[in-house]
Write a protein that holds these residues in place. Structure first.
Motif, PDB file in Angstrom:
ATOM      1  N   PHE A  73       8.666   6.428   1.156  1.00  0.00           N
ATOM      2  CA  PHE A  73       9.180   5.301   0.513  1.00  0.00           C
ATOM      3  C   PHE A  73      10.042   4.232   1.641  1.00  0.00           C
ATOM      4  N   THR A  74      10.867   5.967   3.024  1.00  0.00           N
ATOM      5  CA  THR A  74      11.317   4.921   3.639  1.00  0.00           C
ATOM      6  C   THR A  74      10.650   3.968   4.491  1.00  0.00           C
ATOM      7  N   PHE A  75       9.037   4.270   5.302  1.00  0.00           N
ATOM      8  CA  PHE A  75       8.370   3.563   6.107  1.00  0.00           C
ATOM      9  C   PHE A  75       7.573   1.852   4.817  1.00  0.00           C
ATOM     10  N   ARG A  76       7.669   1.986   3.968  1.00  0.00           N
ATOM     11  CA  ARG A  76       7.700   1.059   2.957  1.00  0.00           C
ATOM     12  C   ARG A  76       8.360   0.399   2.940  1.00  0.00           C
ATOM     13  N   ASN A  77       9.769   0.510   2.970  1.00  0.00           N
ATOM     14  CA  ASN A  77      10.996  -0.426   2.852  1.00  0.00           C
ATOM     15  C   ASN A  77      10.952  -0.535   4.392  1.00  0.00           C
ATOM     16  N   LEU A  78      10.954   0.038   5.233  1.00  0.00           N
ATOM     17  CA  LEU A  78      11.768  -0.754   6.960  1.00  0.00           C
ATOM     18  C   LEU A  78       9.580  -1.507   7.598  1.00  0.00           C
ATOM     19  N   ILE A  79       8.615  -1.763   6.384  1.00  0.00           N
ATOM     20  CA  ILE A  79       7.722  -2.029   6.556  1.00  0.00           C
ATOM     21  C   ILE A  79       7.977  -3.774   6.210  1.00  0.00           C
ATOM     22  N   ARG A  80       8.538  -3.662   4.807  1.00  0.00           N
ATOM     23  CA  ARG A  80       9.446  -4.412   3.645  1.00  0.00           C
ATOM     24  C   ARG A  80       9.925  -5.606   4.794  1.00  0.00           C
ATOM     25  N   TYR A  81      10.783  -4.570   5.403  1.00  0.00           N
ATOM     26  CA  TYR A  81      11.793  -4.937   5.562  1.00  0.00           C
ATOM     27  C   TYR A  81      11.402  -6.301   7.605  1.00  0.00           C
ATOM     28  N   LEU A  82      10.433  -5.642   7.744  1.00  0.00           N
ATOM     29  CA  LEU A  82       9.401  -5.851   8.931  1.00  0.00           C
ATOM     30  C   LEU A  82       8.917  -7.636   8.990  1.00  0.00           C
ATOM     31  N   ALA A 111       0.885  -1.557   0.307  1.00  0.00           N
ATOM     32  CA  ALA A 111       0.294  -0.159  -0.435  1.00  0.00           C
ATOM     33  C   ALA A 111       1.057   1.326   0.344  1.00  0.00           C
ATOM     34  N   PHE A 112       1.563   1.453   0.535  1.00  0.00           N
ATOM     35  CA  PHE A 112       2.370   2.492   0.651  1.00  0.00           C
ATOM     36  C   PHE A 112       3.562   2.552  -0.667  1.00  0.00           C
ATOM     37  N   GLU A 113       3.699   1.629  -0.554  1.00  0.00           N
ATOM     38  CA  GLU A 113       4.478   1.860  -2.251  1.00  0.00           C
ATOM     39  C   GLU A 113       3.682   2.742  -3.540  1.00  0.00           C
ATOM     40  N   VAL A 147       7.342  19.710   1.051  1.00  0.00           N
ATOM     41  CA  VAL A 147       6.718  18.696   1.362  1.00  0.00           C
ATOM     42  C   VAL A 147       5.963  17.717   0.718  1.00  0.00           C
ATOM     43  N   MET A 148       5.990  18.094  -0.497  1.00  0.00           N
ATOM     44  CA  MET A 148       5.420  16.832  -0.774  1.00  0.00           C
ATOM     45  C   MET A 148       6.800  15.943  -1.428  1.00  0.00           C
ATOM     46  N   LEU A 149       7.705  16.343  -2.027  1.00  0.00           N
ATOM     47  CA  LEU A 149       9.327  15.388  -1.184  1.00  0.00           C
ATOM     48  C   LEU A 149       9.150  15.042   0.009  1.00  0.00           C
ATOM     49  N   ALA A 150       8.728  15.501   0.688  1.00  0.00           N
ATOM     50  CA  ALA A 150       9.699  15.035   2.543  1.00  0.00           C
ATOM     51  C   ALA A 150       8.873  13.732   1.884  1.00  0.00           C
ATOM     52  N   GLY A 151       7.386  13.955   2.297  1.00  0.00           N
ATOM     53  CA  GLY A 151       6.294  12.711   2.281  1.00  0.00           C
ATOM     54  C   GLY A 151       6.474  11.805   1.199  1.00  0.00           C
TER      55      GLY A 151
END
Length: 604
Positions: free
Chosen positions: A98-107, A38-40, A89-93
Motif C-alpha cells: 500500500f505504501t509503495f503504491r502511494n509513493l509510486i503514484r505520487y511520483l 499493479a501494486f494496487e 507478515v501478511m499484514l506488513a506485506g
C-alpha cells in the motif's frame, strides 16, 4: 462520443508535435501509473487471505494458494507454522504494498505535472511566436483581447486532458487488475456485474455530450470577455469623455455573468458524474448480489470475507471508472479552446509576409513603383496602377486627400503587407526578393501613431537596436530636441514612461519616435505625418532635426500640411488610389492642377 475523444486526443498529439514535445516523454508517468496499478491489484489480492485467516483463526490454507503460496513458502518454517507471525507478515506485506503504491503514484503525478507544465510553457511560446509571424492584416481583422485570452486561458484548457492522462492510465490499469481479482473471487458474480459498467457508460455519455456543447459556448464567451476588457481599458479616454462607465460596466457584467453560468453548468455536470456513478453502483451492486444469490445460491458464489473484498473492489472500481468518465468530460470541455488553438496552428488567413533570399546592402539609383495595385480585401482596391520613382538621396513627398492611399504605400514599403510581384523595385530588384531582416535594417519609420512600450525612455529609444552606447542615445536625444525633457524627468533616460507612453505629451512621444529613427541611422527614412502632433514652436525644432536627418539619405515624407514639404525634391500627388501628378513645388503650383487645389485650400 468515442470518435470525438479520439479526434481531440489526435489534435492534442498534433499540438505536441507542433511544439516539439515527443509523446514518448509521457512514458515515465504512464509507466509509474502502471506499476502503481499493479501494486494496487496486489494489495487487493492480499486482503482476501488476510481476512479469511483472521476470521477463521488459521492461515494454513495460504501455502496451498496458487498465487501467494510459492511466495509464502520462501519464509522460514518458524513463521509459516505460527499463525500470529504469519498474520503479522501478511499484514506488513499489505502495508508495504500500500505504501509503495502511494509513493509510486505520487511520483507519477509529479512527473506528469512537470511534463504538462513544460508542455504548456512550450505551447504558449510557440503560439506567441506564431502570432509574431502573422502579417499585419491578420491583426487588422481580429481582436487583441481574443488573442490574450487564447494565450493565457485557452492554451491551458486545450491541453488540460494531457495534464490528467496519468490518472486515466492508472484508472484503466487498476480496472484491469480489479477485473483479475474479481474473476478469481467469483467468475459467476463478475459475469453478472459487468453489465453494471456498461450501464454506467451510457448514463454518463449524455452528460459528456452536454459538456462538449457548453465548452464551445464558454470558449466564445471567454473570447468576448477578453475582447471587451482589452477594448475598454485601451479606450479609457473615450469612455471618460462620454461618461459611459456604467454602460460598459453593465456590458462587461452581462458577458461575465453568461460565462459564469456556463462555467457553473459544466462544473455541475462534471461534479455530478462521480456521485451519480457511486449511487448507481451501490444500487446495482446490491441488485447483482441478491440476484446472484437467488440464481446460484450463497455457497456457489464466494466466502464471506471474499464477498466483502469483492464489493469493496466494486465500489473502488466505480471510482476508477469515474476517473475514466471524468477524463472524457475534461476532453469534452476542452473542445472549444482546443479548436481555437488549432486555428492558430492552421495556415489559412494568416497573411504572411515572406521575404526572399537576397541580402540587401543598399541601393544605387531609385525606388520604383510599377503598375502597383493593392487592396486589403479582394473586393476593394486601395491603390490602382500607381507608377513613379523616388531617387536615392532625395526627398520625395507624397500628398493627397485623406483616404487616397498614401499610408498604404508606406505600409507596403515597410513590408507590413504582402505586395504584388513586380510592383515595387529597388533598382532592378523586386522588393519581395530581399530578406526582411536585411531590407528593414536600412529603413526607419517615424509614424503619426507613435508606438511606445511600458519601459524606460532609453529602452524605447534604443528598441530593437544592438550595440548602442549611452553616447549614441544621448546624441539622438540631442538631435531630436529631447534634452530639455530629459532634464525634467525624475530619473532622466531611465524614467518609466507608462503604458503606451502615457506619461508623455503627444509632441514628446513624436520626438521619441524621431530619436529612435535617428539612432537607427537607416539609409531610407520614412516620415508619416512626423510633425502632426507638435505645436508651432516644437514643430520648428523638430523640422530642424528632420532637415538634418534627411541630409544624405533617401527620405519619403507624407504630410497633410503642405507647408512642411516646401523643400522636397519631388512631390507626388495621389487621389483615390491613383497617381495624378508629380514635380517640384513650383512646377506643381504652375500646373494649376490637383496639388495647386490642395495648396489653395490650406493657404489660410
Amino acid at each position: 462520443m468515442a470518435d470525438d475523444v479520439r479526434a481531440n486526443i489526435g489534435k492534442m498529439m498534433m499540438i505536441l508535435k507542433g511544439i516539439h514535445i515527443h509523446p514518448l516523454y509521457m512514458l515515465i508517468p504512464i509507466s509509474l501509473s502502471l506499476i502503481a496499478a499493479a501494486f494496487e491489484g496486489v494489495g487487493m489480492g492480499l486482503l482476501i487471505p488476510i481476512l479469511n485467516g483472521f476470521l477463521s483463526h488459521s492461515f494454513t490454507f495460504i501455502t496451498e494458494s496458487t498465487l501467494i503460496g510459492p511466495v509464502v513458502s520462501l519464509l522460514p518454517v518458524s513463521i509459516i507454522s505460527n499463525d500470529r507471525l504469519l498474520f503479522g507478515v501478511m499484514l506488513a506485506g499489505f502495508m508495504i504494498v500500500f505504501t509503495f503504491r502511494n509513493l509510486i503514484r505520487y511520483l507519477s503525478v509529479v512527473s506528469m505535472s512537470f511534463f504538462s507544465e513544460r508542455s504548456l510553457h512550450h505551447l504558449r511560446k510557440v503560439l506567441f511566436t506564431r502570432y509574431l509571424s502573422f502579417g499585419k492584416l491578420y491583426f487588422d481583422t481580429s481582436n487583441v483581447g481574443h488573442h490574450s485570452t487564447l494565450l493565457l486561458e485557452f492554451s491551458r484548457q486545450a491541453i488540460s486532458p494531457l495534464m490528467v492522462i496519468d490518472k486515466l492510465i492508472n484508472a484503466l490499469f487498476s480496472l484491469a487488475a480489479y477485473l483479475v481479482v474479481l474473476l478469481m473471487i467469483s467468475w459467476k458474480l463478475t459475469v453478472v456485474a459487468l453489465p453494471l459498467f456498461v450501464f454506467l457508460h451510457f448514463s454518463i455519455k449524455i452528460m459528456i455530450v452536454r459538456i462538449k456543447g457548453l465548452s464551445r459556448s464558454i470558449a466564445k464567451r471567454g473570447s468576448e470577455l477578453g475582447k471587451k476588457s482589452v477594448e475598454i481599458l485601451s479606450t479609457i479616454p473615450l469612455v471618460k469623455a462620454y461618461r459611459t462607465e456604467r454602460k460598459e460596466q453593465q456590458n462587461y457584467s452581462d458577458i461575465s455573468n453568461e460565462k459564469a453560468k456556463l462555467d457553473f453548468h459544466v462544473r455541475a455536470l462534471q461534479d455530478v458524474i462521480l456521485p451519480a456513478q457511486e449511487i448507481i453502483t451501490m444500487v446495482v451492486a446490491v441488485m447483482v448480489l441478491l440476484g446472484s444469490i437467488y440464481l446460484f445460491g450463497r455457497e456457489q458464489i464466494a466466502s464471506g470475507p471474499a464477498l466483502l473484498v469483492y464489493f469493496y473492489i466494486i465500489m473502488n472500481a466505480s471510482h476508477k471508472f469515474g476517473a475514466v468518465s471524468g477524463f472524457r468530460g475534461i476532453v469534452a470541455s476542452s473542445s472549444g479552446p482546443l479548436d481555437e488553438v488549432m486555428e492558430i496552428f492552421s495556415e489559412e488567413g494568416k497573411f504572411y509576409v515572406k521575404g526572399g533570399g537576397k541580402e540587401f546592402t543598399g541601393f544605387e539609383k531609385e525606388i520604383r513603383f510599377q503598375d502597383l495595385s493593392f487592396g486589403y480585401s479582394s473586393d476593394r482596391k486601395v491603390l490602382k496602377n500607381i507608377s513613379f520613382e523616388m531617387q536615392k538621396g532625395k526627398m520625395t513627398a507624397i500628398v493627397g486627400p485623406t483616404g487616397s492611399g498614401k499610408s498604404t504605400l508606406i505600409n507596403l514599403l515597410m513590408r507590413y503587407y504582402e505586395c504584388p510581384e513586380n510592383a515595387i523595385f529597388i533598382d532592378s530588384t523586386d522588393i519581395k526578393e530581399l530578406t526582411l531582416d536585411s531590407y528593414l535594417k536600412h529603413v526607419a519609420l517615424v509614424s503619426q501613431d507613435t508606438l511606445l512600450l511600458h519601459d524606460s525612455l532609453k529602452n524605447n529609444i534604443a528598441y530593437g537596436l544592438k550595440n548602442i552606447s549611452d553616447k549614441d542615445v544621448e546624441e539622438a536625444v540631442e538631435r531630436a530636441r529631447l534634452s530639455e525633457l530629459i532634464g525634467k524627468l525624475p530619473n532622466g533616460l531611465d524614467t518609466m514612461i507608462g503604458d503606451r507612453g502615457v506619461k508623455l505629451s503627444g509632441g514628446e512621444k513624436q520626438r521619441v519616435s524621431i530619436a529612435r529613427a535617428l539612432l537607427k541611422g537607416s539609409e531610407i527614412l520614412i516620415l508619416d505625418e512626423a510633425t502632426s502632433s507638435l505645436d508651432s514652436k516644437t514643430e520648428n525644432l523638430i523640422q530642424e532635426a528632420i532637415d538634418e536627418a534627411v541630409t544624405g539619405r533617401t527620405s519619403i515624407v507624407i504630410a497633410h500640411r503642405l507647408s512642411t514639404i516646401q523643400h522636397a525634391d519631388n512631390i507626388v500627388v495621389i487621389e483615390d488610389g491613383r497617381f495624378v501628378e508629380e514635380g517640384t513645388l513650383d512646377e506643381l503650383l504652375n500646373k494649376k492642377g490637383a496639388f495647386h487645389e490642395l495648396w489653395e485650400q490650406q493657404k489660410f
